[in-house]
Design a protein around this motif. Sequence first.
Motif, PDB file in Angstrom:
ATOM      1  N   ILE A 213       0.852  -1.198   0.000  1.00  0.00           N
ATOM      2  CA  ILE A 213       0.000   0.000   0.000  1.00  0.00           C
ATOM      3  C   ILE A 213       0.882   1.240   0.000  1.00  0.00           C
ATOM      4  O   ILE A 213       0.630   2.196  -0.738  1.00  0.00           O
ATOM      5  CB  ILE A 213      -0.966   0.002   1.207  1.00  0.00           C
ATOM      6  N   THR A 214       1.933   1.216   0.809  1.00  0.00           N
ATOM      7  CA  THR A 214       2.876   2.337   0.819  1.00  0.00           C
ATOM      8  C   THR A 214       3.513   2.509  -0.556  1.00  0.00           C
ATOM      9  O   THR A 214       3.630   3.624  -1.068  1.00  0.00           O
ATOM     10  CB  THR A 214       3.964   2.096   1.886  1.00  0.00           C
ATOM     11  N   PHE A 215       3.907   1.409  -1.171  1.00  0.00           N
ATOM     12  CA  PHE A 215       4.517   1.480  -2.501  1.00  0.00           C
ATOM     13  C   PHE A 215       3.536   2.040  -3.528  1.00  0.00           C
ATOM     14  O   PHE A 215       3.904   2.890  -4.346  1.00  0.00           O
ATOM     15  CB  PHE A 215       4.990   0.092  -2.933  1.00  0.00           C
ATOM     16  N   ALA A 216       2.288   1.577  -3.505  1.00  0.00           N
ATOM     17  CA  ALA A 216       1.288   2.053  -4.473  1.00  0.00           C
ATOM     18  C   ALA A 216       1.020   3.544  -4.297  1.00  0.00           C
ATOM     19  O   ALA A 216       0.875   4.271  -5.294  1.00  0.00           O
ATOM     20  CB  ALA A 216       0.002   1.252  -4.332  1.00  0.00           C
ATOM     21  N   LYS A 217       0.959   4.009  -3.053  1.00  0.00           N
ATOM     22  CA  LYS A 217       0.782   5.455  -2.812  1.00  0.00           C
ATOM     23  C   LYS A 217       1.947   6.247  -3.382  1.00  0.00           C
ATOM     24  O   LYS A 217       1.749   7.282  -4.026  1.00  0.00           O
ATOM     25  CB  LYS A 217       0.663   5.734  -1.310  1.00  0.00           C
ATOM     26  N   ASN A 218       3.154   5.762  -3.138  1.00  0.00           N
ATOM     27  CA  ASN A 218       4.336   6.451  -3.664  1.00  0.00           C
ATOM     28  C   ASN A 218       4.388   6.392  -5.183  1.00  0.00           C
ATOM     29  O   ASN A 218       4.810   7.360  -5.827  1.00  0.00           O
ATOM     30  CB  ASN A 218       5.608   5.860  -3.057  1.00  0.00           C
ATOM     31  N   LEU A 219       3.974   5.297  -5.762  1.00  0.00           N
ATOM     32  CA  LEU A 219       3.940   5.170  -7.215  1.00  0.00           C
ATOM     33  C   LEU A 219       2.955   6.163  -7.805  1.00  0.00           C
ATOM     34  O   LEU A 219       3.239   6.812  -8.810  1.00  0.00           O
ATOM     35  CB  LEU A 219       3.547   3.736  -7.609  1.00  0.00           C
ATOM     36  N   TRP A 220       1.803   6.301  -7.165  1.00  0.00           N
ATOM     37  CA  TRP A 220       0.762   7.204  -7.659  1.00  0.00           C
ATOM     38  C   TRP A 220       1.216   8.663  -7.584  1.00  0.00           C
ATOM     39  O   TRP A 220       0.862   9.475  -8.429  1.00  0.00           O
ATOM     40  CB  TRP A 220      -0.518   7.006  -6.853  1.00  0.00           C
ATOM     41  N   LYS A 221       2.010   8.995  -6.565  1.00  0.00           N
ATOM     42  CA  LYS A 221       2.464  10.374  -6.372  1.00  0.00           C
ATOM     43  C   LYS A 221       3.831  10.634  -7.010  1.00  0.00           C
ATOM     44  O   LYS A 221       4.422  11.681  -6.772  1.00  0.00           O
ATOM     45  CB  LYS A 221       2.551  10.702  -4.884  1.00  0.00           C
ATOM     46  N   ASP A 222       4.317   9.704  -7.824  1.00  0.00           N
ATOM     47  CA  ASP A 222       5.657   9.808  -8.394  1.00  0.00           C
ATOM     48  C   ASP A 222       5.824  11.100  -9.187  1.00  0.00           C
ATOM     49  O   ASP A 222       5.025  11.415 -10.062  1.00  0.00           O
ATOM     50  CB  ASP A 222       5.929   8.607  -9.304  1.00  0.00           C
TER      51      ASP A 222
ATOM     52  N   VAL B 167       3.616  -1.892 -14.996  1.00  0.00           N
ATOM     53  CA  VAL B 167       4.314  -3.085 -14.507  1.00  0.00           C
ATOM     54  C   VAL B 167       4.319  -3.098 -12.975  1.00  0.00           C
ATOM     55  O   VAL B 167       4.022  -4.127 -12.348  1.00  0.00           O
ATOM     56  CB  VAL B 167       5.754  -3.147 -15.061  1.00  0.00           C
ATOM     57  N   HIS B 168       4.625  -1.967 -12.373  1.00  0.00           N
ATOM     58  CA  HIS B 168       4.688  -1.916 -10.919  1.00  0.00           C
ATOM     59  C   HIS B 168       3.304  -1.962 -10.280  1.00  0.00           C
ATOM     60  O   HIS B 168       3.153  -2.486  -9.172  1.00  0.00           O
ATOM     61  CB  HIS B 168       5.502  -0.706 -10.467  1.00  0.00           C
ATOM     62  N   LEU B 169       2.310  -1.461 -10.963  1.00  0.00           N
ATOM     63  CA  LEU B 169       0.946  -1.615 -10.466  1.00  0.00           C
ATOM     64  C   LEU B 169       0.535  -3.088 -10.496  1.00  0.00           C
ATOM     65  O   LEU B 169      -0.078  -3.593  -9.552  1.00  0.00           O
ATOM     66  CB  LEU B 169      -0.030  -0.766 -11.281  1.00  0.00           C
ATOM     67  N   ALA B 170       0.905  -3.793 -11.559  1.00  0.00           N
ATOM     68  CA  ALA B 170       0.615  -5.224 -11.649  1.00  0.00           C
ATOM     69  C   ALA B 170       1.342  -5.998 -10.536  1.00  0.00           C
ATOM     70  O   ALA B 170       0.767  -6.920  -9.932  1.00  0.00           O
ATOM     71  CB  ALA B 170       1.026  -5.775 -13.014  1.00  0.00           C
TER      72      ALA B 170
ATOM     73  N   ALA C 225       2.153  -4.775  -7.593  1.00  0.00           N
ATOM     74  CA  ALA C 225       1.474  -4.433  -6.339  1.00  0.00           C
ATOM     75  C   ALA C 225       0.169  -5.214  -6.200  1.00  0.00           C
ATOM     76  O   ALA C 225      -0.119  -5.770  -5.136  1.00  0.00           O
ATOM     77  CB  ALA C 225       1.218  -2.939  -6.264  1.00  0.00           C
ATOM     78  N   VAL C 226      -0.618  -5.277  -7.257  1.00  0.00           N
ATOM     79  CA  VAL C 226      -1.895  -5.999  -7.204  1.00  0.00           C
ATOM     80  C   VAL C 226      -1.651  -7.485  -6.953  1.00  0.00           C
ATOM     81  O   VAL C 226      -2.333  -8.107  -6.125  1.00  0.00           O
ATOM     82  CB  VAL C 226      -2.711  -5.775  -8.501  1.00  0.00           C
ATOM     83  N   THR C 227      -0.676  -8.059  -7.630  1.00  0.00           N
ATOM     84  CA  THR C 227      -0.338  -9.467  -7.420  1.00  0.00           C
ATOM     85  C   THR C 227       0.100  -9.702  -5.973  1.00  0.00           C
ATOM     86  O   THR C 227      -0.311 -10.684  -5.339  1.00  0.00           O
ATOM     87  CB  THR C 227       0.778  -9.905  -8.389  1.00  0.00           C
TER      88      THR C 227
ATOM     89  N   PHE D  86      -0.744  -7.876  -3.374  1.00  0.00           N
ATOM     90  CA  PHE D  86      -1.938  -7.751  -2.531  1.00  0.00           C
ATOM     91  C   PHE D  86      -2.688  -9.081  -2.488  1.00  0.00           C
ATOM     92  O   PHE D  86      -3.087  -9.551  -1.421  1.00  0.00           O
ATOM     93  CB  PHE D  86      -2.895  -6.685  -3.058  1.00  0.00           C
ATOM     94  N   LEU D  87      -2.885  -9.682  -3.648  1.00  0.00           N
ATOM     95  CA  LEU D  87      -3.632 -10.940  -3.722  1.00  0.00           C
ATOM     96  C   LEU D  87      -2.899 -12.071  -3.003  1.00  0.00           C
ATOM     97  O   LEU D  87      -3.503 -12.823  -2.225  1.00  0.00           O
ATOM     98  CB  LEU D  87      -3.899 -11.311  -5.178  1.00  0.00           C
ATOM     99  N   LEU D  88      -1.608 -12.199  -3.254  1.00  0.00           N
ATOM    100  CA  LEU D  88      -0.829 -13.250  -2.591  1.00  0.00           C
ATOM    101  C   LEU D  88      -0.730 -13.003  -1.085  1.00  0.00           C
ATOM    102  O   LEU D  88      -0.852 -13.936  -0.290  1.00  0.00           O
ATOM    103  CB  LEU D  88       0.564 -13.355  -3.206  1.00  0.00           C
ATOM    104  N   GLY D  89      -0.528 -11.750  -0.694  1.00  0.00           N
ATOM    105  CA  GLY D  89      -0.477 -11.414   0.723  1.00  0.00           C
ATOM    106  C   GLY D  89      -1.787 -11.722   1.420  1.00  0.00           C
ATOM    107  O   GLY D  89      -1.810 -12.213   2.548  1.00  0.00           O
ATOM    108  N   THR D  90      -2.889 -11.443   0.734  1.00  0.00           N
ATOM    109  CA  THR D  90      -4.204 -11.746   1.297  1.00  0.00           C
ATOM    110  C   THR D  90      -4.379 -13.254   1.461  1.00  0.00           C
ATOM    111  O   THR D  90      -4.813 -13.723   2.523  1.00  0.00           O
ATOM    112  CB  THR D  90      -5.323 -11.176   0.408  1.00  0.00           C
ATOM    113  N   ALA D  91      -4.043 -14.012   0.424  1.00  0.00           N
ATOM    114  CA  ALA D  91      -4.194 -15.469   0.491  1.00  0.00           C
ATOM    115  C   ALA D  91      -3.323 -16.065   1.603  1.00  0.00           C
ATOM    116  O   ALA D  91      -3.782 -16.900   2.388  1.00  0.00           O
ATOM    117  CB  ALA D  91      -3.834 -16.098  -0.856  1.00  0.00           C
ATOM    118  N   ILE D  92      -2.076 -15.617   1.682  1.00  0.00           N
ATOM    119  CA  ILE D  92      -1.165 -16.131   2.709  1.00  0.00           C
ATOM    120  C   ILE D  92      -1.649 -15.719   4.097  1.00  0.00           C
ATOM    121  O   ILE D  92      -1.625 -16.510   5.038  1.00  0.00           O
ATOM    122  CB  ILE D  92       0.269 -15.636   2.434  1.00  0.00           C
ATOM    123  N   GLY D  93      -2.115 -14.477   4.226  1.00  0.00           N
ATOM    124  CA  GLY D  93      -2.632 -14.008   5.506  1.00  0.00           C
ATOM    125  C   GLY D  93      -3.866 -14.769   5.953  1.00  0.00           C
ATOM    126  O   GLY D  93      -4.026 -15.072   7.137  1.00  0.00           O
ATOM    127  N   VAL D  94      -4.741 -15.087   5.002  1.00  0.00           N
ATOM    128  CA  VAL D  94      -5.946 -15.854   5.335  1.00  0.00           C
ATOM    129  C   VAL D  94      -5.565 -17.261   5.806  1.00  0.00           C
ATOM    130  O   VAL D  94      -6.131 -17.768   6.787  1.00  0.00           O
ATOM    131  CB  VAL D  94      -6.918 -15.908   4.130  1.00  0.00           C
TER     132      VAL D  94
END
Length: 92
Positions: A23-32, A50-53, A55-57, A59-67
């Motif tokens: 999330i921190t990375f995506a915010k910084n990417l958006w404000k680049d 590429v970096h958005l992809a 981040a999204v990947t 997020f999905l893997l982090g969510t699955a692992i966290g669950v």
Amino acid sequence: MKLSRPVSWFLLAFGVWSWFIWITFAKNLWKDGSGLAFDDAGDPTAYFWVHLALAVTSFLLGTAIGVIGFRGVRALHRPATGTPAKTSTPAP
């Protein structure tokens, strides 16, 4: 399959950490403002997509692992199922 306590907590912590970092990375990417993520016209560049992809990947893997970790931690606090209840029977 039942996960051990350390593994469950590690997976849960990894999922939380992944969300925090990306999330921190995506915010910084958006404000680049360096010109990497957006060109002079303000349109996203290939670097951005590429970096958005990534981040999204993540997020999905982090969510699955966290669950998985959350379910493992939760399972540690429940009594085991499938084992017969201990009952005392009078001796004949």
